[in-house]
Design an enzyme around this catalytic site. Structure first.
Site, PDB file in Angstrom:
ATOM      1  N   HIS A 283       0.816  -1.219   0.000  1.00 29.64           N
ATOM      2  CA  HIS A 283       0.000   0.000   0.000  1.00 29.64           C
ATOM      3  C   HIS A 283       0.848   1.267   0.000  1.00 29.64           C
ATOM      4  CE1 HIS A 283       0.307   0.875   4.378  1.00 29.64           C
ATOM      5  NE2 HIS A 283       0.239  -0.421   4.559  1.00 29.64           N
ATOM      6  N   ASP A 295       6.345   0.579   6.543  1.00 26.47           N
ATOM      7  CA  ASP A 295       4.887   0.419   6.423  1.00 26.47           C
ATOM      8  C   ASP A 295       4.322   1.523   5.555  1.00 26.47           C
ATOM      9  OD1 ASP A 295       2.278  -0.347   6.762  1.00 26.47           O
ATOM     10  OD2 ASP A 295       2.121   0.357   8.812  1.00 26.47           O
ATOM     11  N   GLU A 329      -4.757   1.929   2.806  1.00 26.04           N
ATOM     12  CA  GLU A 329      -4.847   0.762   3.679  1.00 26.04           C
ATOM     13  C   GLU A 329      -4.979   1.196   5.127  1.00 26.04           C
ATOM     14  OE1 GLU A 329      -3.446  -2.405   6.411  1.00 26.04           O
ATOM     15  OE2 GLU A 329      -2.545  -0.470   6.109  1.00 26.04           O
ATOM     16  N   ASP A 357       3.241  -6.428   3.339  1.00 25.14           N
ATOM     17  CA  ASP A 357       2.870  -5.328   4.231  1.00 25.14           C
ATOM     18  C   ASP A 357       3.206  -5.692   5.678  1.00 25.14           C
ATOM     19  OD1 ASP A 357       1.820  -3.014   5.337  1.00 25.14           O
ATOM     20  OD2 ASP A 357      -0.260  -3.720   5.256  1.00 25.14           O
ATOM     21  N   HIS A 427       4.055   2.793  12.506  1.00 23.08           N
ATOM     22  CA  HIS A 427       3.180   3.953  12.778  1.00 23.08           C
ATOM     23  C   HIS A 427       3.842   5.007  13.682  1.00 23.08           C
ATOM     24  CE1 HIS A 427      -0.706   1.384  11.997  1.00 23.08           C
ATOM     25  NE2 HIS A 427       0.169   1.334  11.012  1.00 23.08           N
TER      26      HIS A 427
END
Lengths: 471, 471
Positions: A283, A295, A329, A357, A427
């Site tokens: 993604h 990510d 995503e 991913d 994240h």
């Protein structure tokens, strides 16, 4: 006797053919690894995505730049077709940097590190200050009930389990606090929520991520933030000393109307079965902190590299191989849903989809969402991967973006890199290009290309036929 | 019929027993992993070794501190015995920071990053300035011969192969340039040598390491340094433009007389066979740049952790389990030799030795130096490791420090962590505590403990007996 000799001749021809096939596969796979490790493109692509573009949250300028950049790069590869698939995506912005502190009556205030969760509403402009109740999960809310929760900030502090070998399992065991914490706590009259960051590492970096208010009306929505693991431990320790402390936080994040964005798609037409599709993807969007290198910049460039490696190795696939760089995503899955919806509408027969991913770390194998017979066929390829230390071919989930393609016959798979470091970066501001190792990234791309090569060459329809005969 | 029933009863009892054993093993191994991941001591130990003590070159104050620290820590574990084994070690000091530049006639000079190789002599006090001849390996020296080499600095620039999956193989394919480059080049009248750093990563950090002058007399010894990969590429590029450029470097490193140091040893006495020894170890010394966290602080603390885990898990080994923290692996192997020498002198029967000296990364398995029958027995334990993603149990080398124990019957093994990042850090300023991931380190310790547990429980003497019967 003549019959026996004839049989032996046929058998020996069959064995020879199988050996030749295996040797050909082994040489092709070696070529794919060589090309990735010696003349790979994945690392410079990732460098651009990470350092020249940066975090690529859906609806942002960076996401749009990533669409344009990857489309332009795919166009250089001499594929048969490259295009954009429009899709409406949510737009949320973080606004000013968040600010938070813990305040006891007697002592000075202590600043702590937080990040708004994606989709959260803002605090009031002057911030939100309230008492804190620490809980270990959603299930604690009912136990405490409205009298103890109302007007307070609910602090979800269940940590990721360190004893689970698969870190994604530890993540799965905690993510409900982040995703649904605000919606559930609001039902008990909470003023806001603070969630312990989903990371094993004890450090100062909060980890953001998607959350949802479910069907909660706008005026009931409460602000939700992630707090760093170190500060979560601090807050928890302080609460043990003093239940009456205040927590203050200020966030100016904002939800907007949906905006248009795109999945980026490129394909090599199959020579024998152009109407059978094999998808490989990652993604394109990421969170806005860090640069989304693991990510899922890694998955994006590895997927692009699969098609480039096919081209460079001179492989003409039987089936149509598509790279799909999915949008959104992280906070909506709109790209994945859109791709599956249009594929279904066009009655495109997808035999296989592979997603990367789970970070750009050393590949260990694949998690496979397939029927037993399909899984067994894939496992028969295991020896071909042994020289590359690829050993994991277990049944399990695949990837969020390709999951909407699930229909009972399409085989889905997810690349499984070593997962030990993944949640140190996931994240957070620490998800940066520097945290990706060139060789590990390249090994992943080659491993994916090899898998796709085998699926394209052997397919799964012999199994399908066998199963139909058995019916 | 009666006999058949009796046989079936015996067989079923045997199967049940085997199943019970397997379940017991599986539970014990789970406990070892839990203790390492949830209450591990390896990471705080490594933090101390790396950050409070730092690089621990043989003969240095830091090496002595590491001896004292690890001895004191082992003494806390309630082992049956902890002691120091004296050993004389070489002492070499780096002196002032190295300084080097490339100078062309027309242009300004460009500073490049070098590190003296361990054991190298100094340059003259005013430095060494000479023309450069680039070669791709020792074998090139004879080809160029004395006329082209005499008075020049030989620049060994063969890079590590990127296509080899096992990075240690790529290292093995280049390390002769570093170890013997100076001795060989001196034979052709070279003034000095510069060696491309042994790393896949293109960056500014030179990687030091051991070198030897062989039997070259003192007055023939020439200074040897490693140059960073980035500067090696720069120098090589400049030489293509201008063969006549000068290279200047200045180093004040120095060799001293041998000094006394120690192996640190601790043991748990075996309950049934105290005279059979199982060794687990790593090496306590490291290079002086960085803090030696991966090489081999990780191996040291993992080995200590094995004994601690045995204690915490309440395992009373049948055989005597020894942790040996070897001194001087990096530039002499004196500790490894001394340990083996004394073990032989005392006729200690070592049935197994395991070394961790390949970095603190995610463990993948073990490289095993054993007879086929012993190797097969070890491979039969593979299923017990599957939940921990430990899959590699191949024949191969073990570890430098334990290699002097090799005698044809002692089984030797080396932990094999993921090797992709190892040479980014090896012998360089980038080998620091921050580069070690807590979970990866802890998984390695638990994997080692589990292996030692199985070796202690099952041993290899049934095989030995079988083999003797077969003779």
């Amino acid at each position: 006797m003549k019959k026996l000799i004839a049989l032996l001749i046929i058998l020996s021809a069959w064995v020879t053919q199988a050996q030749n096939q295996q040797q050909e596969d082994s040489l092709t796979i070696r070529k794919l690894y060589d090309l990735s490790l010696l003349q790979g493109q994945s690392y410079p692509w990732l460098e651009h995505l990470s350092n020249k573009i940066g975090g690529r949250l859906s609806g942002s300028l960076e996401a749009q730049r990533a669409v344009e950049y990857t489309k332009a790069e795919l166009e250089q590869l001499g594929l048969d077709r490259v295009w954009l698939q429009p899709v409406m995506v949510p737009k949320w912005t973080r606004g000013n940097p968040e600010y938070a502190y813990v305040q006891t009556q007697e002592g000075p205030s202590t600043v702590v590190n937080i990040l708004a969760l994606g989709g959260s509403v803002a605090t009031p402009e002057t911030g939100l200050r309230a008492k804190v109740i620490e809980v270990q999960g959603l299930e604690d809310l009912a136990r405490y009930g409205r009298p103890q929760i109302e007007g307070k900030i609910v602090f979800f502090n269940r940590p990721m389990r360190a004893d689970l070998i698969h870190t994604f399992s530890a993540y799965g065991g905690c993510v409900d606090q982040r995703y649904s914490g605000a919606a559930e706590a609001a039902k008990y009259g909470a003023a806001g929520v603070i969630v312990r960051s989903l990371s094993h590492k004890i450090d100062d970096h909060p980890h953001t991520g998607a959350m949802s208010y479910g069907d909660l009306p706008n005026n009931k929505r409460i602000p939700a933030a992630a707090i760093s693991t170190k500060d979560a431990d601090y807050l928890s320790g302080m609460l043990k000393l003093n239940k009456d402390l205040d927590f203050y936080y200020k966030m100016s994040c904002r939800n907007f109307e949906d905006v248009e964005s795109y999945n980026v798609i490129g394909e090599i037409k199959g020579t024998e079965r152009p109407d059978e599709y094999i998808v490989v993807g990652g993604h394109l969007d990421s969170w806005d902190v860090g640069d989304g290198a693991h990510d899922d910049g890694a998955g994006v460039v590895q997927s692009m590299e699969v098609l480039r490696l096919f081209r460079e190795a001179g492989i003409r696939p039987k089936r149509t191989i598509r790279v799909v760089l999915f949008m959104n995503e992280e906070n909506g899955l709109r790209g994945g849903n859109k791709y599956a919806e249009e594929a279904k509408m066009r009655k495109e027969n997808h035999i296989f989809a592979l997603e990367s991913d789970a970070g750009g770390f050393t590949p260990r194998g694949f998690s496979i969402d397939a029927r037993d017979s399909q899984h067994e066929k894939i496992q028969s390829w295991k020896p071909l991967f042994k020289p590359y230390l690829i050993h994991y071919f277990e049944k399990g989930g695949s990837g969020a973006d390709i999951s909407p393609l699930k229909n009972g016959s399409t085989v889905l798979a997810g690349l499984r890199p070593d997962s030990q470091r993944y949640f140190d970066h996931h994240h957070a501001a620490t998800d940066t290009f520097e945290a990706v190792n060139k060789r590990e990234l390249e090994l992943g791309a080659a491993t994916m290309a090899s898998f796709i090569y085998l699926v394209d060459k052997y397919g799964f329809d012999d199994i399908q036929n066998e199963e139909e005969i058995l019916k």
